[in-house]
Design a protein around this motif. Structure first.
Motif, PDB file in Angstrom:
ATOM      1  N   ALA A 294       0.873  -1.167   0.000  1.00  0.00           N
ATOM      2  CA  ALA A 294       0.000   0.000   0.000  1.00  0.00           C
ATOM      3  C   ALA A 294       0.915   1.223   0.000  1.00  0.00           C
ATOM      4  N   ASP A 295       0.799   2.064  -1.017  1.00  0.00           N
ATOM      5  CA  ASP A 295       1.640   3.255  -1.141  1.00  0.00           C
ATOM      6  C   ASP A 295       0.920   4.474  -0.572  1.00  0.00           C
ATOM      7  N   PHE A 296       1.670   5.281   0.181  1.00  0.00           N
ATOM      8  CA  PHE A 296       1.183   6.563   0.680  1.00  0.00           C
ATOM      9  C   PHE A 296       2.158   7.621   0.174  1.00  0.00           C
ATOM     10  N   GLN A 297       1.665   8.484  -0.696  1.00  0.00           N
ATOM     11  CA  GLN A 297       2.556   9.371  -1.438  1.00  0.00           C
ATOM     12  C   GLN A 297       2.159  10.828  -1.240  1.00  0.00           C
TER      13      GLN A 297
ATOM     14  N   GLN B  44      -6.369  -1.917  -0.311  1.00  0.00           N
ATOM     15  CA  GLN B  44      -5.747  -0.802  -1.034  1.00  0.00           C
ATOM     16  C   GLN B  44      -4.707  -1.318  -2.018  1.00  0.00           C
ATOM     17  N   ALA B  45      -3.935  -2.311  -1.593  1.00  0.00           N
ATOM     18  CA  ALA B  45      -2.884  -2.869  -2.446  1.00  0.00           C
ATOM     19  C   ALA B  45      -3.449  -3.702  -3.590  1.00  0.00           C
ATOM     20  N   LEU B  46      -4.559  -4.412  -3.341  1.00  0.00           N
ATOM     21  CA  LEU B  46      -5.030  -5.407  -4.300  1.00  0.00           C
ATOM     22  C   LEU B  46      -6.142  -4.930  -5.223  1.00  0.00           C
TER      23      LEU B  46
ATOM     24  N   GLY C 153       2.516  -4.716   3.441  1.00  0.00           N
ATOM     25  CA  GLY C 153       3.664  -3.849   3.223  1.00  0.00           C
ATOM     26  C   GLY C 153       3.227  -2.413   2.961  1.00  0.00           C
ATOM     27  N   VAL C 154       3.983  -1.464   3.499  1.00  0.00           N
ATOM     28  CA  VAL C 154       3.657  -0.046   3.372  1.00  0.00           C
ATOM     29  C   VAL C 154       4.865   0.697   2.817  1.00  0.00           C
ATOM     30  N   SER C 155       4.635   1.498   1.792  1.00  0.00           N
ATOM     31  CA  SER C 155       5.674   2.333   1.211  1.00  0.00           C
ATOM     32  C   SER C 155       5.270   3.796   1.388  1.00  0.00           C
TER      33      SER C 155
ATOM     34  N   LEU D 129       0.426 -13.201 -10.433  1.00  0.00           N
ATOM     35  CA  LEU D 129       1.092 -12.468  -9.363  1.00  0.00           C
ATOM     36  C   LEU D 129       1.266 -13.378  -8.154  1.00  0.00           C
ATOM     37  N   TYR D 130       2.490 -13.394  -7.613  1.00  0.00           N
ATOM     38  CA  TYR D 130       2.799 -14.189  -6.423  1.00  0.00           C
ATOM     39  C   TYR D 130       3.399 -13.266  -5.355  1.00  0.00           C
ATOM     40  N   GLY D 131       2.846 -13.325  -4.167  1.00  0.00           N
ATOM     41  CA  GLY D 131       3.362 -12.506  -3.084  1.00  0.00           C
ATOM     42  C   GLY D 131       2.460 -12.574  -1.877  1.00  0.00           C
ATOM     43  N   HIS D 132       2.760 -11.745  -0.887  1.00  0.00           N
ATOM     44  CA  HIS D 132       2.042 -11.744   0.379  1.00  0.00           C
ATOM     45  C   HIS D 132       1.506 -10.355   0.708  1.00  0.00           C
ATOM     46  N   VAL D 133       0.306 -10.329   1.255  1.00  0.00           N
ATOM     47  CA  VAL D 133      -0.235  -9.145   1.909  1.00  0.00           C
ATOM     48  C   VAL D 133      -0.647  -9.558   3.315  1.00  0.00           C
TER      49      VAL D 133
END
Length: 323
Positions: A20-23, A77-79, A101-103, A65-69
């Motif tokens: 999830a990006d916060f910009q 928000q990410a998906l 994950g948070v960016s 897509l392969y990964g973890h949330v």
């Protein structure tokens, strides 16, 4: 956006971080202990592999897509944008008790972003998860392309890349962050795509021009990598396949936000490799996508379509011919 995401279709296999990006936009970089007022707060989907998957879908190729949330509210928000893009999410695991994950991204007037990343669920890979991932990769068609990065644990990377090697699937590694990448992973990469800073860190020497980048590419190939593509600070790229050197010089663009430009390069290169394009064309395709990615706000919303990439490729080719 996508076409034919059936399990039998060769696909871009995007493995790695989902965030999830916060910009925000800032007028300048803050001083130590200073509170700086920002503007243009935006919540986005991000993460290196989410971005690669999104661009592959944008360009109309099959993608997985392969990964973890985490099991928190940030997972949506990410998906959500990935789901709307038609990307299958059955390879994405929600990890109990973990945050997504948070960016946190700041973008100054020159567009050269700064990022603070909390990996969270991206780092929650146990032995069972690695084994399941390897099994999933082995079940993919050998004409597929695995595109991965260093924002997940080395054990997960190793499991996936070894499975890809065993299956005959080409592997593209974005070695970011570089301190997560050892020689064993470099040797498993059919295509290695560091930026200039990462190449310097991996090689242990500095450079500031295309000739230095070629020297780094040669050194990384000697350590077992296949084709090495060094992304230059000016937006261009130097590639070395063991027999010839390629240099794609940059074209001038207005930089709005550099967030996700490297992911656009990786995603476009993976698409070009899936389509079996010649190396020079594939690298130019990737450079064109990364050029265009910096001209908009955010990562996924700024990613271009095929027509825009084709136009930029012609600009890049003309500049190369003129040099």
């Amino acid at each position: 956006m996508t076409r034919n995401n059936s399990p039998s279709a060769p696909a871009v296999l995007a493995l790695g971080s989902i965030n999830a990006d916060f910009q925000v936009r800032i007028a300048r970089r803050p001083e130590v202990s200073e509170t700086l007022i920002a503007s243009d707060f935006t919540r986005l989907s991000g993460g290196k592999s989410a971005n690669v998957a999104w661009l592959a879908a944008r360009l109309g190729v099959p993608v997985r897509l392969y990964g973890h949330v985490g099991d928190d509210d940030l997972a949506e928000q990410a998906l959500a944008p990935l789901r709307r893009a038609g990307i299958p999410l059955d390879g994405v695991r929600r990890v109990a008790g973990q945050a997504t994950g948070v960016s946190m991204i700041t973008v100054p007037p020159d567009g050269k972003k700064g990022i603070v990343l909390a990996p969270n669920a991206n780092h929650a890979w146990d032995e069972a998860a690695c084994a399941a991932l390897a099994g999933a990769i082995r079940g993919c068609p050998p004409e597929s392309v695995l595109a991965t990065n260093g924002e997940i644990p080395a054990a997960a990377l190793r499991a996936a890349m070894r499975a890809a090697r065993e299956t005959g699937i080409a592997c593209l590694l974005d070695p970011s962050p570089a301190d997560a990448i050892g020689d064993d992973l470099i040797a498993l990469a059919d295509f290695l795509a560091p930026n200039a800073g990462e190449a310097q860190q991996l090689c242990g020497f500095s450079f500031d021009d295309a000739q230095g980048a070629l020297r780094a590419a040669r050194a990384l190939r000697e350590r077992g990598a296949g084709v090495v593509c060094v992304k230059l600070a000016d937006g261009g790229c130097v590639a070395w396949d063991g027999g010839r050197a390629l240099h794609v010089p940059p074209a001038p663009v207005e930089v709005v936000d550099s967030t996700g430009a490297g992911d656009a390069f990786a995603g476009a290169l993976a698409v070009a490799l899936l389509e079996r394009r010649p190396l020079e064309e594939a690298v130019r395709f990737a450079v064109a996508a990364s050029h265009l990615a910096v001209t908009g706000w955010g990562s996924q919303p700024a990613y271009p379509g095929r027509e825009a990439i084709g136009d930029m490729m012609r600009r890049l080719e003309a500049r190369g011919d003129a040099q």
